[in-house]
Design a protein around this motif. Sequence first.
Motif, mmCIF file in Angstrom:
data_model
loop_
_atom_site.group_PDB
_atom_site.id
_atom_site.type_symbol
_atom_site.label_atom_id
_atom_site.label_comp_id
_atom_site.label_asym_id
_atom_site.label_seq_id
_atom_site.Cartn_x
_atom_site.Cartn_y
_atom_site.Cartn_z
ATOM 1 N N GLU A 112 0.855 -1.187 0.000
ATOM 2 C CA GLU A 112 0.000 0.000 0.000
ATOM 3 C C GLU A 112 0.891 1.238 0.000
ATOM 4 O O GLU A 112 1.811 1.361 0.803
ATOM 5 C CB GLU A 112 -0.912 0.015 1.230
ATOM 6 C CG GLU A 112 -1.763 1.284 1.281
ATOM 7 C CD GLU A 112 -2.795 1.310 2.391
ATOM 8 O OE1 GLU A 112 -2.721 0.473 3.309
ATOM 9 O OE2 GLU A 112 -3.673 2.181 2.328
ATOM 10 N N HIS A 113 0.605 2.160 -0.924
ATOM 11 C CA HIS A 113 1.503 3.311 -1.114
ATOM 12 C C HIS A 113 0.715 4.405 -1.820
ATOM 13 O O HIS A 113 -0.441 4.196 -2.225
ATOM 14 C CB HIS A 113 2.666 2.880 -2.009
ATOM 15 C CG HIS A 113 2.192 2.436 -3.366
ATOM 16 N ND1 HIS A 113 2.124 3.288 -4.435
ATOM 17 C CD2 HIS A 113 1.703 1.243 -3.802
ATOM 18 C CE1 HIS A 113 1.639 2.637 -5.484
ATOM 19 N NE2 HIS A 113 1.368 1.393 -5.122
ATOM 20 N N ASN A 114 1.336 5.574 -1.979
ATOM 21 C CA ASN A 114 0.684 6.611 -2.794
ATOM 22 C C ASN A 114 1.598 7.015 -3.955
ATOM 23 O O ASN A 114 1.638 8.181 -4.346
ATOM 24 C CB ASN A 114 0.285 7.809 -1.927
ATOM 25 C CG ASN A 114 1.490 8.469 -1.293
ATOM 26 O OD1 ASN A 114 2.628 8.099 -1.588
ATOM 27 N ND2 ASN A 114 1.263 9.448 -0.431
ATOM 28 N N LYS A 120 2.840 3.126 2.885
ATOM 29 C CA LYS A 120 2.045 3.243 4.105
ATOM 30 C C LYS A 120 2.574 2.254 5.146
ATOM 31 O O LYS A 120 2.883 1.105 4.802
ATOM 32 C CB LYS A 120 0.568 2.951 3.807
ATOM 33 C CG LYS A 120 -0.064 3.942 2.848
ATOM 34 C CD LYS A 120 -0.581 5.166 3.598
ATOM 35 C CE LYS A 120 -0.710 6.400 2.728
ATOM 36 N NZ LYS A 120 -1.789 6.372 1.785
ATOM 37 N N THR A 121 2.649 2.719 6.394
ATOM 38 C CA THR A 121 3.153 1.865 7.481
ATOM 39 C C THR A 121 2.426 0.527 7.544
ATOM 40 O O THR A 121 3.004 -0.483 7.945
ATOM 41 C CB THR A 121 2.946 2.552 8.852
ATOM 42 O OG1 THR A 121 3.017 3.941 8.668
ATOM 43 C CG2 THR A 121 3.951 2.088 9.867
ATOM 44 N N SER A 122 1.154 0.534 7.151
ATOM 45 C CA SER A 122 0.365 -0.703 7.170
ATOM 46 C C SER A 122 1.085 -1.823 6.420
ATOM 47 O O SER A 122 0.986 -2.992 6.791
ATOM 48 C CB SER A 122 -1.004 -0.443 6.537
ATOM 49 O OG SER A 122 -0.834 0.041 5.218
ATOM 50 N N SER A 133 -6.696 -2.066 5.328
ATOM 51 C CA SER A 133 -7.047 -0.644 5.300
ATOM 52 C C SER A 133 -8.141 -0.502 4.254
ATOM 53 O O SER A 133 -8.510 -1.497 3.625
ATOM 54 C CB SER A 133 -5.813 0.136 4.869
ATOM 55 O OG SER A 133 -5.321 -0.444 3.668
ATOM 56 N N GLU A 172 -0.199 10.327 11.798
ATOM 57 C CA GLU A 172 -1.327 9.578 11.272
ATOM 58 C C GLU A 172 -1.974 8.781 12.408
ATOM 59 O O GLU A 172 -1.273 8.207 13.242
ATOM 60 C CB GLU A 172 -0.790 8.610 10.219
ATOM 61 C CG GLU A 172 -1.669 8.425 9.030
ATOM 62 C CD GLU A 172 -1.286 7.144 8.306
ATOM 63 O OE1 GLU A 172 -2.198 6.496 7.803
ATOM 64 O OE2 GLU A 172 -0.088 6.799 8.297
ATOM 65 N N SER A 231 -0.864 5.108 13.190
ATOM 66 C CA SER A 231 0.481 4.784 13.659
ATOM 67 C C SER A 231 0.944 5.694 14.798
ATOM 68 O O SER A 231 2.087 5.601 15.233
ATOM 69 C CB SER A 231 1.466 4.815 12.484
ATOM 70 O OG SER A 231 1.338 6.024 11.780
ATOM 71 N N ASP A 236 -9.106 5.941 3.704
ATOM 72 C CA ASP A 236 -8.362 6.289 4.911
ATOM 73 C C ASP A 236 -7.838 7.717 4.916
ATOM 74 O O ASP A 236 -7.876 8.388 5.925
ATOM 75 C CB ASP A 236 -7.202 5.304 5.116
ATOM 76 C CG ASP A 236 -7.712 3.959 5.607
ATOM 77 O OD1 ASP A 236 -8.818 3.938 6.187
ATOM 78 O OD2 ASP A 236 -7.024 2.946 5.422
ATOM 79 N N GLY A 237 -7.345 8.194 3.784
ATOM 80 C CA GLY A 237 -6.737 9.521 3.789
ATOM 81 C C GLY A 237 -7.682 10.667 3.472
ATOM 82 O O GLY A 237 -7.249 11.809 3.400
#
Lengths: 312, 251
Positions: free
Chosen positions: A8-10, A15-17, A95, A193, A196, B162-163
């Motif tokens: 999971e990323h942008n 993402k820490t998840s 998530s 966030e 976390s 989520d965001g």
Amino acid sequence: MKSLVIVEHNNKSIKTSTFSTITAASQICDSVDALIVGNQLKEAVDEIKKANGLKKIYVIDKDGLNNPIAENLSTHILAFLKTKDEYTHVLTPSSTFGKNLSPKIATKLDIQQISDIIKVCDSDTFERPIYAGNAIAKVKSNEKIKILTVRPTCFEPCGLTSNVEVENVNLEGVDLSSVSFVAYDESKSDRPELTSAKVIISGGRGMQNGDNFKLLEGIADKLGAAMGASRAAVDAGFVPNDWQVGQTGKIVAPDLYVAVGISGAIQHIAGIKDSKFIASINKDEEAPIFKFSDYGLVADLFEILPELEKKL
Amino acid sequence: MKALVCVKRVIDYNVKIRVKTDKSGVETENVKMSMNPFDEIAVEEAVKLKEKGVIDEIIVLSIGAETSQETIRTGLAMGGDRGVLVKTNGQEIDPLNVGKIIKYIFDKESPDMVILGKQAIDDDCNQTGQILSSLLDCHQATFASKVEVNDDKTINVTREVDGGLETIKISIPCVITTDLRLNEPRYASLPNIMKAKQKKIDILDINDLNIDIKRRVETIEVSEPPERKPGVIVNDVDSLIDKLKNEANVI
Ligand SMILES: Cc1cc2nc3c(=O)[nH]c(=O)nc-3n(C[C@H](O)[C@H](O)[C@H](O)COP(=O)(O)OP(=O)(O)OC[C@H]3O[C@@H](n4cnc5c(N)ncnc54)[C@H](O)[C@@H]3O)c2cc1C
Ligand SMILES: Nc1ncnc2c1ncn2[C@@H]1O[C@H](COP(=O)(O)O)[C@@H](O)[C@H]1O
């Protein structure tokens, strides 16, 4: 046995998840790969490369994959899985990203996914919460591939000191879906966030309006805390929806959770139960939140918050 | 357009559930049952779209024991037009199979959209909508907080992620799953409850659908979550800060 973690990323950062999901995968078997799907992934790949516990990272970097449209991600992941039949486990963070995506992968493989695991018992047996965490089910999958989503707060993120091998994957002939991406309204904040954060301070209906959340801000600043809210506070429009903590909002597990003007409905408790310490401020001494709090203060929040901010 | 809305009968969200002493599951005998709250939101959204003239027929579907008819009636009293019950013996069915059953009804009824809750509050799986759209190879929009049907019948859906909030445009037939803030479900009025009694519910037996409902994920045991140890009430801000600093060491 071999596991694949879906990242999971942008496109820029991870993402820490994802790091928690890698930990869960490592508890199942020693051989863990990761697959990242997106567009212009250089920075994200540089970050995931550091994750301890990974054998190899596969990258699908392609125009049109910049937004996390589940149809696009799932067709690419399935095409990738077709080229490799060694994976016995496929894990995605639980998530909104993972919940949206993972069941699509499972369905196309005719497999029953296990959602939101909180514990690995062995390679086919897992624990997961049901009824908003008021019961824990131990479940065993008889499927040939275990497709799992992982509750990130239940697994410590993996360390980041490695330099994992990366392989780019070129997939021919995988079409993009006709779902179109219209807008992403990202809620921006300088605070940590929620999922976390080490400390979280949340307000409920007792805050009365959005302006009064300023009373919490000063305290959050001093504690370096993330800010959250109950559903009632979100529904009333006091704060943005992604602040909601609970069964259907974010599941959090900070060292300290401070609940202010929150009654402690089971759906809220479901999201905070794994916090190390819970402190609460409520003027009603009968409020259920006190039953779940390590420290309770029966008081009017409007009197107490300014004093608390000053003394911290 | 025609909408299919899926409603599950679950233990009412206000009930404090009890785990059975033999750890085989959760006590459901003599417990208040209701429509899954997210499914109420799904019915409400369909009814709203009908009131706007976008939808002209709403079918309310439930898969469950005979008693799930009551849940369908609730949906009909809120504004659904007719019901379908796929009758089981009350056994639990894996979401993948629930998806296959919904697809069976979809193929019979050819709705333009299927609206489901994002999550059933008993199994907390959050899968069925995603499974269904994959089985149907149609567009999905999960966790919807806003649904706008455009003149060309495409649909803009705002999703709670989520965001923040994400908006996508999908076309029919499609699957939408509801999040809490999509709408506020109405209470059925007494006259509408009476009227709902006359509405038709088709009953199908699950054994006639030719779907293998054998469980692929077995429940080994269900247990109580670990209890938090009881806390203390502190008298003032000073002692609160003291405890957090010196006892819990968290600030
Ligand atoms: C399917 C479903 C899912 C849900 N999911 C969630 C979820 O994810 N998260 C969630 O939070 N809720 C969720 N809910 C809602 C939940 O049931 C409660 O309604 C909600 O948590 C209540 O929010 P609250 O505690 O802020 O409000 P209330 O219950 O109204 O409590 C307000 C509290 O503030 C106190 N108060 C008022 N004034 C003061 C003052 N001046 N000083 C100190 N204290 C004061 C009161 O004593 C009271 O205890 C869900 C409900 C359903 C049906
Ligand atoms: N037995 C059922 N009957 C009707 N709808 C169901 C059933 N099970 C699940 N659903 C639908 O699927 C949604 C998500 O369920 P789940 O994936 O189990 O969390 C629910 O909110 C319902 O809309």
